[in-house]
Design an enzyme around this catalytic site. Sequence first.
Site, PDB file in Angstrom:
ATOM      1  N   CYS A 161       0.807  -1.225   0.000  1.00  0.00           N
ATOM      2  CA  CYS A 161       0.000   0.000   0.000  1.00  0.00           C
ATOM      3  C   CYS A 161       0.842   1.278   0.000  1.00  0.00           C
ATOM      4  CB  CYS A 161      -0.989   0.000   1.157  1.00  0.00           C
ATOM      5  SG  CYS A 161      -0.256  -0.223   2.786  1.00  0.00           S
ATOM      6  N   ASP A 356      -7.683   5.300  -1.716  1.00  0.00           N
ATOM      7  CA  ASP A 356      -7.368   4.085  -0.974  1.00  0.00           C
ATOM      8  C   ASP A 356      -6.764   3.029  -1.896  1.00  0.00           C
ATOM      9  OD1 ASP A 356      -7.212   2.000   0.776  1.00  0.00           O
ATOM     10  OD2 ASP A 356      -9.361   1.857   1.185  1.00  0.00           O
ATOM     11  N   HIS A 358      -6.132  -0.064  -1.207  1.00  0.00           N
ATOM     12  CA  HIS A 358      -6.335  -1.407  -0.678  1.00  0.00           C
ATOM     13  C   HIS A 358      -7.351  -2.257  -1.447  1.00  0.00           C
ATOM     14  CE1 HIS A 358      -4.568   0.811   2.752  1.00  0.00           C
ATOM     15  NE2 HIS A 358      -3.952  -0.336   2.962  1.00  0.00           N
TER      16      HIS A 358
END
Length: 460
Positions: A161, A356, A358
């Site tokens: 990430c 994000d 993820h």
Amino acid sequence: MKALTDRFVPQQCSSSSKSDIPSTSLVSDSELSDNKSKFTLWSSDSQPYRESSSTSRHKQVCANGWTAFVKKVSMASGAIKRFQDRVLGPNRIGLPSTTSDVWLLGVFYKLSEDEASEETDDGSLVAALKHDFSSRILMTYRKGFEPIKETTYTSDVNWGCMIRSSQMLFAQALLFHRLGRSWRFKKSEQPEEEYLETLEPFGDSEASAFSIHNLILVGESYGLAAGSWVGPYAICRSWESLACKKRKQTDSEHQTLPMAIHVVSGSEDGERGGAPVLCIEDVTKSCVEFSKGEAEWTPLLLLVPLVLGLDRVNPRYIPSLKATFTFPQSLGVLGGKPGASTYIVGVQDENGFYLDPHDVQQVVTVNKETIDVDTSSYHCNVLRYVPLESLDPSLALGFYCRDKCDFDDLCLRATKLAEESKGAPLFTVTQTHSFISHHSSCEFVEGIDDKREEDDWQLL
């Protein structure tokens, strides 16, 4: 959820062997065995679901296979949700306030109650804000790429990430350089060649200049490795090394990254004490080095790794942190929580809007010849926010300066911000001073024996 269902689509029923049912893990078996988290936040209930041996004995029956598949999807999605709730907090979507001002990478949106109502048309400021947000480049976990070096990793799920967050910041810099800050993504129109050229070097293979493969290769000296977490300081230095390596391999007219990179550091390179110092003389040296002596100034990407507290960001720094998003040169912030990096691109009140990394998506090949390629996976239409006070104190700021005037303006703004910080500046600016040792970015490419295994996040 789509990524999860793509991963877990069952094959046709067969009674031949266990291998007829696809693996239930979001990562490969080697990843699960090799990747031991350096943080306690990743507990057993957030690990990818693994099918029990008792379940495998019933794979001969199609109905049972489908039941197991549904269970796998449910448990894996639940694990990811629990992990995100634990690390990033409960999912916060939309605008936290309908009337407070928003700053998004240097662009101001003054909202009102009427603007934020559901009755507003597509010409509203809210619609413009959402379009601006969705035009930012999104980089997420990918699956199905070629193995990284000698490992068996074909996905960066659960560990990549911070690398993906940094790719987003660099992609934004390239986008601003080629198409300007006012550019907006239009899915219904044929993509610009400059847009495709921006995405191309971030492909997931060694052939792509800024791939996860190449970052890990040059970042070994800073602790980068497939399957391992990494902090902001290490990723900034790794980018500096990668840019130098690519510059050596390419002539000045065909640079993949057409700008100098300068990492701002403190009185001793890598030290965690005191505010970093932006030395104008050192930045000039970086530009001259990038141009190979042909120019005194070039486009510039500034990275400022920071440690703003102990367990969380010290509240004293939050006003200054928010103010950086008002700078026209702003590229946002690499930050989040230990083991869960995000890319923060805007602020409203005490909250930060973020992209994000993820989500898990299939590898996509993009280049300027593939004008019909679907690039929707590089954009996000959902506004997500996180309280700034909950961020980990180890983070990194990014700024893009198109020319010397742009850089001078940044220095003036940063100096004023430091003066108004009440003794808690993010960083300071000086013209020249000898006690800061200037390191050429090319010194970080290879031949470094002292591995920096203790990055900012691990130290805290």
